[in-house]
Design a protein around this motif. Structure first.
Motif, PDB file in Angstrom:
ATOM      1  N   HIS A  94       0.867  -1.181   0.000  1.00  9.05           N
ATOM      2  CA  HIS A  94       0.000   0.000   0.000  1.00  9.05           C
ATOM      3  C   HIS A  94       0.898   1.223   0.000  1.00  9.05           C
ATOM      4  O   HIS A  94       1.882   1.286   0.744  1.00  9.05           O
ATOM      5  N   LYS A  95       0.572   2.224  -0.803  1.00  7.39           N
ATOM      6  CA  LYS A  95       1.318   3.477  -0.800  1.00  7.39           C
ATOM      7  C   LYS A  95       0.757   4.369   0.308  1.00  7.39           C
ATOM      8  O   LYS A  95      -0.446   4.372   0.554  1.00  7.39           O
ATOM      9  N   PHE A  96       1.651   5.110   0.976  1.00  9.72           N
ATOM     10  CA  PHE A  96       1.211   5.999   2.045  1.00  9.72           C
ATOM     11  C   PHE A  96       1.979   7.312   2.006  1.00  9.72           C
ATOM     12  O   PHE A  96       3.053   7.412   1.417  1.00  9.72           O
ATOM     13  N   SER A  97       1.401   8.306   2.652  1.00 12.47           N
ATOM     14  CA  SER A  97       2.104   9.559   2.919  1.00 12.47           C
ATOM     15  C   SER A  97       1.825   9.932   4.370  1.00 12.47           C
ATOM     16  O   SER A  97       0.759   9.617   4.919  1.00 12.47           O
ATOM     17  N   GLN A  98       2.813  10.562   4.991  1.00  7.32           N
ATOM     18  CA  GLN A  98       2.688  10.930   6.394  1.00  7.32           C
ATOM     19  C   GLN A  98       3.452  12.228   6.619  1.00  7.32           C
ATOM     20  O   GLN A  98       4.593  12.381   6.170  1.00  7.32           O
ATOM     21  N   LEU A  99       2.800  13.151   7.298  1.00 13.93           N
ATOM     22  CA  LEU A  99       3.406  14.431   7.627  1.00 13.93           C
ATOM     23  C   LEU A  99       3.580  14.515   9.134  1.00 13.93           C
ATOM     24  O   LEU A  99       2.625  14.298   9.888  1.00 13.93           O
ATOM     25  N   PHE A 100       4.793  14.799   9.562  1.00 14.95           N
ATOM     26  CA  PHE A 100       5.095  14.999  10.977  1.00 14.95           C
ATOM     27  C   PHE A 100       5.476  16.453  11.193  1.00 14.95           C
ATOM     28  O   PHE A 100       6.256  17.018  10.420  1.00 14.95           O
ATOM     29  N   ASN A 101       4.947  17.051  12.232  1.00 15.91           N
ATOM     30  CA  ASN A 101       5.391  18.352  12.699  1.00 15.91           C
ATOM     31  C   ASN A 101       6.141  18.073  14.000  1.00 15.91           C
ATOM     32  O   ASN A 101       5.535  17.724  15.009  1.00 15.91           O
ATOM     33  N   LEU A 102       7.476  18.153  13.936  1.00 17.35           N
ATOM     34  CA  LEU A 102       8.316  17.852  15.096  1.00 17.35           C
ATOM     35  C   LEU A 102       8.639  19.135  15.839  1.00 17.35           C
ATOM     36  O   LEU A 102       8.992  20.146  15.227  1.00 17.35           O
ATOM     37  N   SER A 103       8.545  19.088  17.167  1.00 19.56           N
ATOM     38  CA  SER A 103       8.887  20.239  18.001  1.00 19.56           C
ATOM     39  C   SER A 103      10.018  19.866  18.941  1.00 19.56           C
ATOM     40  O   SER A 103      10.116  18.716  19.384  1.00 19.56           O
ATOM     41  N   ASN A 104      10.843  20.845  19.248  1.00 19.70           N
ATOM     42  CA  ASN A 104      11.970  20.635  20.146  1.00 19.70           C
ATOM     43  C   ASN A 104      11.626  21.194  21.521  1.00 19.70           C
ATOM     44  O   ASN A 104      11.267  22.358  21.661  1.00 19.70           O
ATOM     45  N   GLU A 105      11.743  20.316  22.521  1.00 22.46           N
ATOM     46  CA  GLU A 105      11.443  20.689  23.891  1.00 22.46           C
ATOM     47  C   GLU A 105      12.668  20.352  24.739  1.00 22.46           C
ATOM     48  O   GLU A 105      12.968  19.175  24.957  1.00 22.46           O
ATOM     49  N   ASN A 106      13.412  21.368  25.143  1.00 16.23           N
ATOM     50  CA  ASN A 106      14.616  21.183  25.963  1.00 16.23           C
ATOM     51  C   ASN A 106      15.613  20.219  25.331  1.00 16.23           C
ATOM     52  O   ASN A 106      16.181  19.366  25.997  1.00 16.23           O
ATOM     53  N   GLY A 107      15.782  20.340  24.015  1.00 15.42           N
ATOM     54  CA  GLY A 107      16.751  19.497  23.313  1.00 15.42           C
ATOM     55  C   GLY A 107      16.217  18.152  22.857  1.00 15.42           C
ATOM     56  O   GLY A 107      16.938  17.387  22.224  1.00 15.42           O
ATOM     57  N   ASN A 108      14.968  17.854  23.172  1.00 11.75           N
ATOM     58  CA  ASN A 108      14.355  16.590  22.755  1.00 11.75           C
ATOM     59  C   ASN A 108      13.249  16.862  21.740  1.00 11.75           C
ATOM     60  O   ASN A 108      12.389  17.714  21.968  1.00 11.75           O
ATOM     61  N   TRP A 109      13.274  16.107  20.647  1.00 11.92           N
ATOM     62  CA  TRP A 109      12.262  16.262  19.611  1.00 11.92           C
ATOM     63  C   TRP A 109      11.072  15.367  19.908  1.00 11.92           C
ATOM     64  O   TRP A 109      11.229  14.230  20.357  1.00 11.92           O
ATOM     65  N   PHE A 110       9.859  15.876  19.676  1.00  7.86           N
ATOM     66  CA  PHE A 110       8.650  15.077  19.827  1.00  7.86           C
ATOM     67  C   PHE A 110       7.692  15.414  18.685  1.00  7.86           C
ATOM     68  O   PHE A 110       7.848  16.424  17.998  1.00  7.86           O
ATOM     69  N   VAL A 111       6.702  14.563  18.483  1.00  7.91           N
ATOM     70  CA  VAL A 111       5.722  14.737  17.423  1.00  7.91           C
ATOM     71  C   VAL A 111       4.569  15.589  17.957  1.00  7.91           C
ATOM     72  O   VAL A 111       3.829  15.140  18.832  1.00  7.91           O
ATOM     73  N   GLN A 112       4.455  16.801  17.421  1.00  6.21           N
ATOM     74  CA  GLN A 112       3.324  17.659  17.791  1.00  6.21           C
ATOM     75  C   GLN A 112       2.105  17.307  16.940  1.00  6.21           C
ATOM     76  O   GLN A 112       1.001  17.206  17.445  1.00  6.21           O
ATOM     77  N   ASN A 113       2.329  17.103  15.638  1.00  5.22           N
ATOM     78  CA  ASN A 113       1.252  16.741  14.718  1.00  5.22           C
ATOM     79  C   ASN A 113       1.707  15.599  13.830  1.00  5.22           C
ATOM     80  O   ASN A 113       2.868  15.546  13.423  1.00  5.22           O
ATOM     81  N   ASP A 114       0.778  14.697  13.532  1.00  2.47           N
ATOM     82  CA  ASP A 114       1.052  13.513  12.722  1.00  2.47           C
ATOM     83  C   ASP A 114      -0.177  13.294  11.845  1.00  2.47           C
ATOM     84  O   ASP A 114      -1.281  13.111  12.369  1.00  2.47           O
ATOM     85  N   ILE A 115       0.000  13.362  10.533  1.00  2.00           N
ATOM     86  CA  ILE A 115      -1.115  13.174   9.599  1.00  2.00           C
ATOM     87  C   ILE A 115      -0.744  12.015   8.678  1.00  2.00           C
ATOM     88  O   ILE A 115       0.261  12.067   7.980  1.00  2.00           O
ATOM     89  N   PHE A 116      -1.571  10.966   8.685  1.00  2.00           N
ATOM     90  CA  PHE A 116      -1.305   9.754   7.896  1.00  2.00           C
ATOM     91  C   PHE A 116      -2.452   9.503   6.930  1.00  2.00           C
ATOM     92  O   PHE A 116      -3.626   9.572   7.302  1.00  2.00           O
ATOM     93  N   ARG A 117      -2.077   9.158   5.679  1.00  3.63           N
ATOM     94  CA  ARG A 117      -3.067   8.772   4.668  1.00  3.63           C
ATOM     95  C   ARG A 117      -2.502   7.677   3.782  1.00  3.63           C
ATOM     96  O   ARG A 117      -1.351   7.722   3.369  1.00  3.63           O
ATOM     97  N   LEU A 118      -3.341   6.689   3.484  1.00  2.00           N
ATOM     98  CA  LEU A 118      -3.040   5.750   2.418  1.00  2.00           C
ATOM     99  C   LEU A 118      -3.331   6.461   1.105  1.00  2.00           C
ATOM    100  O   LEU A 118      -4.265   7.272   1.028  1.00  2.00           O
ATOM    101  N   ASN A 119      -2.548   6.178   0.076  1.00  2.00           N
ATOM    102  CA  ASN A 119      -2.730   6.803  -1.234  1.00  2.00           C
ATOM    103  C   ASN A 119      -3.345   5.766  -2.169  1.00  2.00           C
ATOM    104  O   ASN A 119      -2.689   4.833  -2.588  1.00  2.00           O
ATOM    105  N   TYR A 120      -4.613   5.962  -2.480  1.00  2.00           N
ATOM    106  CA  TYR A 120      -5.349   4.994  -3.293  1.00  2.00           C
ATOM    107  C   TYR A 120      -5.315   5.287  -4.787  1.00  2.00           C
ATOM    108  O   TYR A 120      -5.694   4.468  -5.582  1.00  2.00           O
ATOM    109  N   ALA A 121      -4.887   6.477  -5.173  1.00  2.00           N
ATOM    110  CA  ALA A 121      -4.938   6.863  -6.592  1.00  2.00           C
ATOM    111  C   ALA A 121      -3.879   6.138  -7.410  1.00  2.00           C
ATOM    112  O   ALA A 121      -2.853   5.777  -6.965  1.00  2.00           O
TER     113      ALA A 121
END
Length: 121
Positions: A94-121
């Motif tokens: 299955h083809k997919f796309s995923q967008l992560f918005n990573l934020s840095n908090e005191n030198g550590n990166w975490f995922v603030q936003n995560d958008i996932f979709r399968l690509n059916y086209a």
């Protein structure tokens, strides 16, 4: 910026494919996941969704990833990933796309936003 994205992408998908519950540490209470149009807020809710996905095995193959600073101070990164995934014993990926918005908090990166979709086209 490029190295952060590369390490994150490698770690995220290796963890997802081997032990989805270990992804909890990458999210915070303010994190949000949009998964195929459904939204989940906070690390517990996000982890519950990822762990409850209806397959036993999954293997992600990243095709591309792009990274950009999402603010002027480079404390937030936008990472767009495209690729393929194999579920259980399927032979057609299955083809997919995923967008992560990573934020840095005191030198550590975490995922603030995560958008996932399968690509059916």
């Amino acid at each position: 910026m490029e190295e952060v994205a590369k390490q994150f992408v490698q770690f995220y998908y290796a963890s997802f494919d081997s032990n989805r519950s270990s992804l909890t540490a990458l999210y915070r209470d303010s994190s949000m996941l949009s998964f195929e149009g459904q939204q989940f807020l906070g690390a517990p809710s996000i982890t519950e969704k990822l762990v409850s996905l209806p397959f036993a095995k999954v293997k992600h193959e990243v095709t591309t990833y792009d990274v950009q600073p999402a603010n002027a101070s480079n404390t937030t990164l936008a990472v767009l990933v495209t690729g393929q995934l194999l579920i259980d014993d399927e032979s057609i990926p299955h083809k997919f796309s995923q967008l992560f918005n990573l934020s840095n908090e005191n030198g550590n990166w975490f995922v603030q936003n995560d958008i996932f979709r399968l690509n059916y086209a």
